[in-house]
Design a protein around this motif. Structure first.
Motif, PDB file in Angstrom:
ATOM      1  N   THR A  33       0.834  -1.205   0.000  1.00 13.51           N
ATOM      2  CA  THR A  33       0.000   0.000   0.000  1.00 13.51           C
ATOM      3  C   THR A  33       0.867   1.252   0.000  1.00 13.51           C
ATOM      4  OG1 THR A  33      -0.170   0.182   2.411  1.00 13.51           O
ATOM      5  CG2 THR A  33      -1.851  -1.166   1.271  1.00 13.51           C
ATOM      6  N   GLU A  35       0.318   3.753   1.738  1.00 13.87           N
ATOM      7  CA  GLU A  35       0.468   4.108   3.148  1.00 13.87           C
ATOM      8  C   GLU A  35       1.697   3.421   3.752  1.00 13.87           C
ATOM      9  OE1 GLU A  35      -1.945   3.373   7.267  1.00 13.87           O
ATOM     10  OE2 GLU A  35      -3.134   3.886   5.488  1.00 13.87           O
ATOM     11  N   TYR A  39       3.495   7.144   1.771  1.00 10.28           N
ATOM     12  CA  TYR A  39       2.848   8.171   0.952  1.00 10.28           C
ATOM     13  C   TYR A  39       1.391   8.334   1.355  1.00 10.28           C
ATOM     14  CZ  TYR A  39       7.013   7.759  -1.879  1.00 10.28           C
ATOM     15  OH  TYR A  39       8.318   7.738  -2.292  1.00 10.28           O
ATOM     16  N   ASP A  40       1.019   9.577   1.669  1.00  9.35           N
ATOM     17  CA  ASP A  40      -0.372   9.865   2.006  1.00  9.35           C
ATOM     18  C   ASP A  40      -1.121  10.309   0.750  1.00  9.35           C
ATOM     19  OD1 ASP A  40       0.457  12.488   1.527  1.00  9.35           O
ATOM     20  OD2 ASP A  40       0.338  13.090   3.634  1.00  9.35           O
ATOM     21  N   SER A  41      -2.392  10.649   0.904  1.00 12.06           N
ATOM     22  CA  SER A  41      -3.211  11.002  -0.254  1.00 12.06           C
ATOM     23  C   SER A  41      -2.723  12.274  -0.938  1.00 12.06           C
ATOM     24  CB  SER A  41      -4.685  11.140   0.147  1.00 12.06           C
ATOM     25  OG  SER A  41      -4.827  12.134   1.134  1.00 12.06           O
ATOM     26  N   LEU A  44       0.183  11.325  -3.137  1.00 12.26           N
ATOM     27  CA  LEU A  44      -0.326  10.603  -4.306  1.00 12.26           C
ATOM     28  C   LEU A  44      -1.021  11.549  -5.272  1.00 12.26           C
ATOM     29  CD1 LEU A  44      -0.484   7.876  -5.621  1.00 12.26           C
ATOM     30  CD2 LEU A  44      -2.546   7.406  -4.315  1.00 12.26           C
ATOM     31  N   PHE A  45      -1.778  12.498  -4.739  1.00 10.32           N
ATOM     32  CA  PHE A  45      -2.443  13.492  -5.581  1.00 10.32           C
ATOM     33  C   PHE A  45      -1.409  14.286  -6.381  1.00 10.32           C
ATOM     34  CE2 PHE A  45      -3.995  17.791  -6.319  1.00 10.32           C
ATOM     35  CZ  PHE A  45      -5.144  17.528  -7.051  1.00 10.32           C
ATOM     36  N   GLU A  62     -11.340   9.879  -9.237  1.00 14.17           N
ATOM     37  CA  GLU A  62     -11.294   8.969  -8.100  1.00 14.17           C
ATOM     38  C   GLU A  62     -10.037   8.093  -8.067  1.00 14.17           C
ATOM     39  OE1 GLU A  62     -13.574   7.283 -11.485  1.00 14.17           O
ATOM     40  OE2 GLU A  62     -13.859   9.080 -10.311  1.00 14.17           O
ATOM     41  N   VAL A  64      -7.036   8.645  -7.084  1.00 20.30           N
ATOM     42  CA  VAL A  64      -6.263   8.746  -5.843  1.00 20.30           C
ATOM     43  C   VAL A  64      -6.905   7.931  -4.731  1.00 20.30           C
ATOM     44  CG1 VAL A  64      -5.472  10.339  -4.041  1.00 20.30           C
ATOM     45  CG2 VAL A  64      -5.225  10.965  -6.442  1.00 20.30           C
ATOM     46  N   SER A  65      -8.223   7.907  -4.669  1.00 19.45           N
ATOM     47  CA  SER A  65      -8.882   7.140  -3.609  1.00 19.45           C
ATOM     48  C   SER A  65      -8.993   5.654  -3.950  1.00 19.45           C
ATOM     49  CB  SER A  65     -10.270   7.721  -3.320  1.00 19.45           C
ATOM     50  OG  SER A  65     -11.104   7.625  -4.453  1.00 19.45           O
ATOM     51  N   GLU A  66      -9.027   5.306  -5.218  1.00 22.36           N
ATOM     52  CA  GLU A  66      -9.187   3.906  -5.621  1.00 22.36           C
ATOM     53  C   GLU A  66      -7.872   3.131  -5.653  1.00 22.36           C
ATOM     54  OE1 GLU A  66     -11.291   3.577  -9.300  1.00 22.36           O
ATOM     55  OE2 GLU A  66     -13.149   4.302  -8.424  1.00 22.36           O
ATOM     56  N   LYS A  68      -4.833   1.885  -4.240  1.00 21.67           N
ATOM     57  CA  LYS A  68      -4.223   1.712  -2.906  1.00 21.67           C
ATOM     58  C   LYS A  68      -2.776   1.234  -2.978  1.00 21.67           C
ATOM     59  CE  LYS A  68      -8.103   2.658  -0.834  1.00 21.67           C
ATOM     60  NZ  LYS A  68      -8.348   4.012  -0.439  1.00 21.67           N
TER      61      LYS A  68
END
Length: 85
Positions: A33, A35, A39-41, A44-45, A62, A64-66, A68
């Protein structure tokens, strides 16, 4: 560009978000992952935004949220690249 590979992603992660010294990005990270890689969101963004700009592609909002894991992100990126050709 025919395919976005893990080396491309690792390079951009390092450039956009740095690298946690306790994590080996040269190892088998496809299923680790973001995480666990440190790396946090937001990181990644920033990386996804750079990929879109550098490779002239538009990824779904989506992503960034999808995505993992690096492997999941690579699949999403390569689908968009394939559809563009």
């Amino acid at each position: 560009m025919s395919e976005f590979v893990i080396q491309d992603l690792v390079r951009l992660l390092r450039e956009c978000a740095g690298e946690d010294e306790s994590v080996d990005l040269e190892g088998e990270i496809l299923d680790t992952t973001f995480e666990d890689l440190g790396y946090d969101s937001l990181a990644l963004f920033n990386t996804v935004s750079r990929i879109e700009r550098d490779y002239t592609i538009q990824l779904p909002d989506e992503v960034v949220s999808e995505a993992k894991t690096p492997g999941q992100l690579l699949k999403l990126i390569n689908v968009v690249i394939t559809e563009r050709v």
